[in-house]
Enzyme design. Structure first.
Site, PDB file in Angstrom:
ATOM      1  N   ASP A 162     -20.463  17.054  56.941  1.00 59.21           N
ATOM      2  CA  ASP A 162     -21.465  15.785  56.707  1.00 59.21           C
ATOM      3  C   ASP A 162     -21.681  15.464  58.245  1.00 59.21           C
ATOM      4  O   ASP A 162     -20.769  15.605  59.005  1.00 59.21           O
ATOM      5  CB  ASP A 162     -20.753  14.637  55.842  1.00 59.21           C
ATOM      6  CG  ASP A 162     -21.724  13.606  55.715  1.00 59.21           C
ATOM      7  OD1 ASP A 162     -22.949  13.801  55.495  1.00 59.21           O
ATOM      8  OD2 ASP A 162     -21.447  12.266  55.945  1.00 59.21           O
ATOM      9  N   GLU A 201     -23.325  12.059  60.620  1.00 60.11           N
ATOM     10  CA  GLU A 201     -23.863  10.663  60.890  1.00 60.11           C
ATOM     11  C   GLU A 201     -24.722  10.766  62.137  1.00 60.11           C
ATOM     12  O   GLU A 201     -24.359  11.449  63.175  1.00 60.11           O
ATOM     13  CB  GLU A 201     -22.792   9.611  60.934  1.00 60.11           C
ATOM     14  CG  GLU A 201     -21.953   9.353  59.688  1.00 60.11           C
ATOM     15  CD  GLU A 201     -22.703   9.001  58.332  1.00 60.11           C
ATOM     16  OE1 GLU A 201     -23.899   8.576  58.414  1.00 60.11           O
ATOM     17  OE2 GLU A 201     -22.219   9.336  57.369  1.00 60.11           O
ATOM     18  N   HIS A 259     -23.686   3.196  59.013  1.00 61.65           N
ATOM     19  CA  HIS A 259     -22.559   3.914  59.415  1.00 61.65           C
ATOM     20  C   HIS A 259     -21.430   3.334  59.987  1.00 61.65           C
ATOM     21  O   HIS A 259     -20.274   3.587  60.230  1.00 61.65           O
ATOM     22  CB  HIS A 259     -22.702   5.418  59.916  1.00 61.65           C
ATOM     23  CG  HIS A 259     -23.430   5.322  61.229  1.00 61.65           C
ATOM     24  ND1 HIS A 259     -23.374   4.492  62.291  1.00 61.65           N
ATOM     25  CD2 HIS A 259     -24.802   5.643  61.355  1.00 61.65           C
ATOM     26  CE1 HIS A 259     -24.455   4.556  63.076  1.00 61.65           C
ATOM     27  NE2 HIS A 259     -25.164   5.354  62.705  1.00 61.65           N
ATOM     28  N   HIS A 282     -20.964   4.316  55.581  1.00 65.35           N
ATOM     29  CA  HIS A 282     -21.207   5.797  55.702  1.00 65.35           C
ATOM     30  C   HIS A 282     -20.396   6.414  56.706  1.00 65.35           C
ATOM     31  O   HIS A 282     -20.321   5.525  57.924  1.00 65.35           O
ATOM     32  CB  HIS A 282     -22.441   6.445  55.525  1.00 65.35           C
ATOM     33  CG  HIS A 282     -23.133   6.034  54.528  1.00 65.35           C
ATOM     34  ND1 HIS A 282     -23.544   6.943  53.347  1.00 65.35           N
ATOM     35  CD2 HIS A 282     -24.070   4.772  54.058  1.00 65.35           C
ATOM     36  CE1 HIS A 282     -24.177   6.541  52.540  1.00 65.35           C
ATOM     37  NE2 HIS A 282     -24.619   5.304  52.885  1.00 65.35           N
ATOM     38  N   ASP A 295     -16.818  10.593  53.991  1.00 63.09           N
ATOM     39  CA  ASP A 295     -17.729  11.263  52.941  1.00 63.09           C
ATOM     40  C   ASP A 295     -17.417  12.697  52.630  1.00 63.09           C
ATOM     41  O   ASP A 295     -17.409  12.969  51.479  1.00 63.09           O
ATOM     42  CB  ASP A 295     -18.992  11.169  53.474  1.00 63.09           C
ATOM     43  CG  ASP A 295     -19.867   9.716  53.729  1.00 63.09           C
ATOM     44  OD1 ASP A 295     -19.019   8.798  53.112  1.00 63.09           O
ATOM     45  OD2 ASP A 295     -20.820   9.795  54.081  1.00 63.09           O
TER      46      ASP A 295
END
Length: 225
Positions: free
Chosen positions: A8, A10, A58, A151, A156
């Site tokens: 993942d 950000e 985030h 987030h 995540d």
């Protein structure tokens, strides 16, 4: 043994073509679709501002990223961790686009699309017409979301690892704690190999006892004409 990497990112925004950059990347190793506890994580200085709208998603601000390594500083290590494995992400096209841009800036090859597995697409196939965000899937599978106030790529990944286990066959696993990092332990799923069916074969004594039990039932429906 099949290796995959669930990852993942950000970012500072939604579009790498408009100058948005990666600020965090996390990846978890999967063996036979189950996390092993091995992971990669880095906060990255994007060399640009982090807009307030992105920070609200985030939780990272410019001050959190000043002095962190540039993507070019961690690119080779990340590429080595990804290796030639299958790459799993939720809404994978978004993360692939950002990593492609960052790898290209660092002079490294982009990610082949035949490696991409999109857990969002898997969820839409299994739950058509239903909400399939990571939050929605965690609630559907009764996965604890209490730590997810914003987030966060590493968190995540940990949540998506549990979701992915459910999407690909369910929670037949043992739990233990892996080494801690700054953001908490990584869950380790103990396994001995691919998940294969194990049919239950009753012993002859059990079959005999079952037949004797059925013989005591008066006018069983399965013997009616």
């Amino acid at each position: 043994m099949t290796r995959g990497v669930l990852f993942d990112t950000e970012t500072t925004g939604l579009n790498p073509l408009n100058g948005d950059r990666v600020i965090e990347v996390a990846a978890l190793e999967l063996i036979n679709d189950l996390p092993t506890g091995k992971h990669f994580h880095a906060l990255i200085d994007p060399q640009r501002d982090v807009p307030p709208d992105a920070s609200r998603v985030h939780g990272f601000t410019n001050s959190d990223l000043i002095g962190k390594p540039l993507f070019a500083d961690v690119a080779a290590q990340l590429a080595a961790f990804l290796a030639d494995s299958r790459l799993i992400a939720h809404n994978a096209a978004f993360d692939f686009a950002f990593l492609d841009m960052e790898f290209a800036r660092a002079g490294l090859p982009v990610l082949a699309r035949d490696r991409m597995i999109d857990s969002l697409a898997l969820a839409k196939t299994r739950f058509p017409g239903m909400p399939n965000s990571l939050d929605a899937l965690c609630r559907r599978f009764s996965i604890d979301l209490s730590a997810r106030t914003t987030h966060n790529a590493l968190l995540d990944c940990k949540l998506l690892a549990e979701v992915y286990v459910e999407l690909t066959g369910g929670r037949q696993r043992g739990l233990s704690l892996a080494a801690h990092d700054a953001r908490g332990p990584v869950t380790v799923y103990l396994h001995t190999g691919p998940r294969t069916p194990h049919p239950i074969m009753p012993a002859q004594a059990e079959l005999t006892a079952h037949a004797a039990f059925l013989a005591r039932i008066k006018d069983p429906v399965w013997l009616l004409p």
